[in-house]
Structures are given as C-alpha cells and as structure tokens.
Design a protein around this motif. Sequence first.
Motif, PDB file in Angstrom:
ATOM      1  N   ALA A 111      28.424  57.048  89.149  1.00  0.00           N
ATOM      2  CA  ALA A 111      27.369  56.418  88.351  1.00  0.00           C
ATOM      3  C   ALA A 111      27.675  56.547  86.868  1.00  0.00           C
ATOM      4  O   ALA A 111      27.488  55.596  86.096  1.00  0.00           O
ATOM      5  N   HIS A 112      28.134  57.718  86.448  1.00  0.00           N
ATOM      6  CA  HIS A 112      28.497  57.917  85.035  1.00  0.00           C
ATOM      7  C   HIS A 112      29.595  56.943  84.623  1.00  0.00           C
ATOM      8  O   HIS A 112      29.530  56.338  83.538  1.00  0.00           O
ATOM      9  N   MET A 113      30.606  56.794  85.463  1.00  0.00           N
ATOM     10  CA  MET A 113      31.710  55.902  85.137  1.00  0.00           C
ATOM     11  C   MET A 113      31.222  54.449  85.089  1.00  0.00           C
ATOM     12  O   MET A 113      31.607  53.680  84.193  1.00  0.00           O
ATOM     13  N   THR A 114      30.382  54.070  86.042  1.00  0.00           N
ATOM     14  CA  THR A 114      29.846  52.708  86.070  1.00  0.00           C
ATOM     15  C   THR A 114      29.084  52.396  84.791  1.00  0.00           C
ATOM     16  O   THR A 114      29.256  51.330  84.184  1.00  0.00           O
ATOM     17  N   LEU A 115      28.238  53.330  84.353  1.00  0.00           N
ATOM     18  CA  LEU A 115      27.455  53.111  83.138  1.00  0.00           C
ATOM     19  C   LEU A 115      28.339  53.119  81.897  1.00  0.00           C
ATOM     20  O   LEU A 115      28.078  52.380  80.938  1.00  0.00           O
ATOM     21  N   ALA A 116      29.387  53.934  81.903  1.00  0.00           N
ATOM     22  CA  ALA A 116      30.305  53.963  80.762  1.00  0.00           C
ATOM     23  C   ALA A 116      31.039  52.629  80.632  1.00  0.00           C
ATOM     24  O   ALA A 116      31.211  52.096  79.526  1.00  0.00           O
ATOM     25  N   VAL A 117      31.479  52.086  81.751  1.00  0.00           N
ATOM     26  CA  VAL A 117      32.145  50.780  81.737  1.00  0.00           C
ATOM     27  C   VAL A 117      31.168  49.706  81.268  1.00  0.00           C
ATOM     28  O   VAL A 117      31.515  48.830  80.463  1.00  0.00           O
ATOM     29  N   PHE A 118      29.943  49.774  81.771  1.00  0.00           N
ATOM     30  CA  PHE A 118      28.933  48.787  81.363  1.00  0.00           C
ATOM     31  C   PHE A 118      28.678  48.865  79.860  1.00  0.00           C
ATOM     32  O   PHE A 118      28.611  47.829  79.180  1.00  0.00           O
ATOM     33  N   PHE A 143      33.236  45.084  89.676  1.00  0.00           N
ATOM     34  CA  PHE A 143      33.484  44.755  91.087  1.00  0.00           C
ATOM     35  C   PHE A 143      34.755  45.452  91.576  1.00  0.00           C
ATOM     36  O   PHE A 143      34.773  46.055  92.652  1.00  0.00           O
ATOM     37  N   ARG A 144      35.811  45.365  90.773  1.00  0.00           N
ATOM     38  CA  ARG A 144      37.083  45.933  91.216  1.00  0.00           C
ATOM     39  C   ARG A 144      37.058  47.461  91.235  1.00  0.00           C
ATOM     40  O   ARG A 144      37.847  48.079  91.961  1.00  0.00           O
ATOM     41  N   TYR A 145      36.170  48.038  90.454  1.00  0.00           N
ATOM     42  CA  TYR A 145      36.017  49.496  90.496  1.00  0.00           C
ATOM     43  C   TYR A 145      35.187  49.914  91.708  1.00  0.00           C
ATOM     44  O   TYR A 145      35.537  50.865  92.425  1.00  0.00           O
ATOM     45  N   LEU A 146      34.093  49.208  91.964  1.00  0.00           N
ATOM     46  CA  LEU A 146      33.159  49.626  93.000  1.00  0.00           C
ATOM     47  C   LEU A 146      33.547  49.162  94.400  1.00  0.00           C
ATOM     48  O   LEU A 146      33.260  49.852  95.386  1.00  0.00           O
ATOM     49  N   ASP A 147      34.185  48.013  94.500  1.00  0.00           N
ATOM     50  CA  ASP A 147      34.486  47.458  95.821  1.00  0.00           C
ATOM     51  C   ASP A 147      35.318  48.398  96.692  1.00  0.00           C
ATOM     52  O   ASP A 147      34.992  48.595  97.872  1.00  0.00           O
ATOM     53  N   PRO A 148      36.399  49.019  96.175  1.00  0.00           N
ATOM     54  CA  PRO A 148      37.156  49.951  97.028  1.00  0.00           C
ATOM     55  C   PRO A 148      36.323  51.169  97.450  1.00  0.00           C
ATOM     56  O   PRO A 148      36.567  51.737  98.521  1.00  0.00           O
ATOM     57  N   LEU A 149      35.365  51.563  96.614  1.00  0.00           N
ATOM     58  CA  LEU A 149      34.541  52.728  96.940  1.00  0.00           C
ATOM     59  C   LEU A 149      33.506  52.400  98.007  1.00  0.00           C
ATOM     60  O   LEU A 149      33.232  53.208  98.895  1.00  0.00           O
ATOM     61  N   LEU A 150      32.944  51.194  97.914  1.00  0.00           N
ATOM     62  CA  LEU A 150      31.893  50.806  98.844  1.00  0.00           C
ATOM     63  C   LEU A 150      32.437  50.105 100.079  1.00  0.00           C
ATOM     64  O   LEU A 150      31.723  49.949 101.066  1.00  0.00           O
ATOM     65  N   GLY A 151      33.696  49.653 100.006  1.00  0.00           N
ATOM     66  CA  GLY A 151      34.305  48.980 101.143  1.00  0.00           C
ATOM     67  C   GLY A 151      33.553  47.718 101.505  1.00  0.00           C
ATOM     68  O   GLY A 151      33.156  46.943 100.636  1.00  0.00           O
ATOM     69  N   ASP A 152      33.322  47.503 102.812  1.00  0.00           N
ATOM     70  CA  ASP A 152      32.645  46.283 103.259  1.00  0.00           C
ATOM     71  C   ASP A 152      31.142  46.481 103.404  1.00  0.00           C
ATOM     72  O   ASP A 152      30.454  45.670 103.990  1.00  0.00           O
ATOM     73  N   ARG A 153      30.620  47.557 102.832  1.00  0.00           N
ATOM     74  CA  ARG A 153      29.192  47.849 103.015  1.00  0.00           C
ATOM     75  C   ARG A 153      28.297  46.826 102.334  1.00  0.00           C
ATOM     76  O   ARG A 153      27.140  46.680 102.675  1.00  0.00           O
ATOM     77  N   THR A 154      28.817  46.176 101.289  1.00  0.00           N
ATOM     78  CA  THR A 154      27.985  45.179 100.590  1.00  0.00           C
ATOM     79  C   THR A 154      28.557  43.775 100.750  1.00  0.00           C
ATOM     80  O   THR A 154      28.134  42.873 100.044  1.00  0.00           O
ATOM     81  N   ALA A 155      29.510  43.603 101.629  1.00  0.00           N
ATOM     82  CA  ALA A 155      30.130  42.286 101.773  1.00  0.00           C
ATOM     83  C   ALA A 155      29.459  41.505 102.890  1.00  0.00           C
ATOM     84  O   ALA A 155      29.420  41.946 104.040  1.00  0.00           O
ATOM     85  N   ALA A 156      28.926  40.364 102.556  1.00  0.00           N
ATOM     86  CA  ALA A 156      28.343  39.475 103.558  1.00  0.00           C
ATOM     87  C   ALA A 156      29.433  38.621 104.162  1.00  0.00           C
ATOM     88  O   ALA A 156      30.500  38.429 103.568  1.00  0.00           O
ATOM     89  N   PRO A 157      29.209  38.085 105.365  1.00  0.00           N
ATOM     90  CA  PRO A 157      30.236  37.213 105.963  1.00  0.00           C
ATOM     91  C   PRO A 157      30.588  36.062 105.049  1.00  0.00           C
ATOM     92  O   PRO A 157      29.708  35.407 104.474  1.00  0.00           O
ATOM     93  N   GLY A 158      31.870  35.845 104.878  1.00  0.00           N
ATOM     94  CA  GLY A 158      32.318  34.743 104.046  1.00  0.00           C
ATOM     95  C   GLY A 158      32.386  35.063 102.570  1.00  0.00           C
ATOM     96  O   GLY A 158      32.768  34.228 101.776  1.00  0.00           O
ATOM     97  N   THR A 159      32.005  36.307 102.172  1.00  0.00           N
ATOM     98  CA  THR A 159      32.032  36.678 100.768  1.00  0.00           C
ATOM     99  C   THR A 159      33.481  36.869 100.322  1.00  0.00           C
ATOM    100  O   THR A 159      34.274  37.510 101.017  1.00  0.00           O
ATOM    101  N   THR A 160      33.806  36.352  99.181  1.00  0.00           N
ATOM    102  CA  THR A 160      35.154  36.535  98.643  1.00  0.00           C
ATOM    103  C   THR A 160      35.069  37.339  97.374  1.00  0.00           C
ATOM    104  O   THR A 160      34.070  37.303  96.650  1.00  0.00           O
ATOM    105  N   ALA A 161      36.105  38.084  97.075  1.00  0.00           N
ATOM    106  CA  ALA A 161      36.130  38.892  95.866  1.00  0.00           C
ATOM    107  C   ALA A 161      36.209  38.000  94.663  1.00  0.00           C
ATOM    108  O   ALA A 161      36.690  36.870  94.726  1.00  0.00           O
ATOM    109  N   ARG A 162      35.750  38.559  93.511  1.00  0.00           N
ATOM    110  CA  ARG A 162      35.823  37.809  92.265  1.00  0.00           C
ATOM    111  C   ARG A 162      37.274  37.665  91.847  1.00  0.00           C
ATOM    112  O   ARG A 162      38.051  38.550  92.055  1.00  0.00           O
TER     113      ARG A 162
END
Length: 219
Positions: free
Chosen positions: A166-173, A200-219
């Motif tokens: 969370a700290h890293m996410t807010l720092a990047v933001f 997205f590229r920071y969080l996606d590897p951490l969260l994996g497919d937990r937030t990916a809906a069918p047919g969702t493509t990465a940015r």
Amino acid sequence: MPEANPAETAKPRRRQARGERRVAQLLEAAAGVFCRSGYAAASTNAIAREAGVSPGTLYQFFPNKEAIAIELGGQLLHKANVTHGQAFLPENLHLPLPELLDAVLDPVIAFNCENPAFWALMHGSGIPGHINDEHEALHQGLQTRVEGILATFLPGAPQAELSRTAHMTLAVFKAGLDLILASEGAEREAYVAELKTVLFRYLDPLLGDRTAAPGTTAR
C-alpha cells in the motif's frame, strides 16, 4: 410580544449572505496565491490584491494568513474525504484490475486537478500544524483503504506485506500526480494513462488473476 419587522429581519440575512460571499471570494483568492507562491511566501496583502479588496476588508474576516489557510484547508480536506468515499466503493472490488484502477483513481485525480490549492497547501512548507495533522489523518485513512483492498484479494498475506504494498502504491500515485498536475490538456491525459499503466504492472503480478474478468486484457 410584537412581531418581528420583516424588513429588519431581512437586513441581517442580506448582511450574512454578503459576508459569506466575501469569505468565499477571499478563499478563492487565497487558493490562487497559494498555488502560485506557496503558503510560506504568500501574504495577506497578496491575497487581498487577488480578491480585489483592501487589506482592511480582509482583516474583517480573517485575522491572519494562518486563519485563511485553516479555513481553506478544512474545506478542501472535507471535499477530499468525500471524494475518497466515492472512489473506494465496495462494489468497485468486483471489477477487473484495469476498471478498478479507473474507478479509484479517476475521482481522486479529478479532485486534485479541480482543486490545485489542495496539493499546494497540503505539501507546502510552513503549513499550520492543524492542517498537517488533518492531512496526516487523511493520508492514513487512504493507506488503510488501500490495505483493505489488497487484503480482500490477498486474504492470507501478512499485514507487513499489505502495508508495504500500500505504501508503494501510494508513493507511485503521488509521484504520478505531481506530473499530472504540472501538465495540461492532452499531455495531462497521457500522464494519467501512464500512471494507470505503471500501477497495473506493479499490482497485476501481486494480485494475479484475482481481479481479472473473462476476456480482460492487460493495459
């Protein structure tokens, strides 16, 4: 008991309305001065000039620069809290990560772009301690909200890991928001897109497919 004279009752109300308009005018002027000069370099004379009134008129409503900053800061912090509530809605947690980032970031970025004095006042030097304390509480609330989102998708993760992410996410933001606020038009939109891509590229590897809906493509 004699009834109040409607004309006499209306006069204080008109005076009160004029006073409220004057306060709003002074706060708007202060926001402009704080954005251009920063809080430390700003003066009541500069704020009065910006508002088109005499220093004496300003002092009828505010005794000093600190009082102006506290009133303006309080209003902006309230708006920021409302914005954060709109951004972190429970239903957003069911969105794929790209849409989740849109839902959370868009209102927060829009608030900062529409209220540049918020950034200038909250991150400037010499800010009154009262504002610093409230801003720290706002930031801590934001940290807690982000940790809560991460915990939803990573229920087994240690608290230290959630806090660090969370700290890293807010720092990047925060770093990205600096660039966004310094730009305008198409360039600003491009930085918004870049910020979302980085997160997205920071969080996606951490969260994996937990937030990916069918047919969702990465940015």
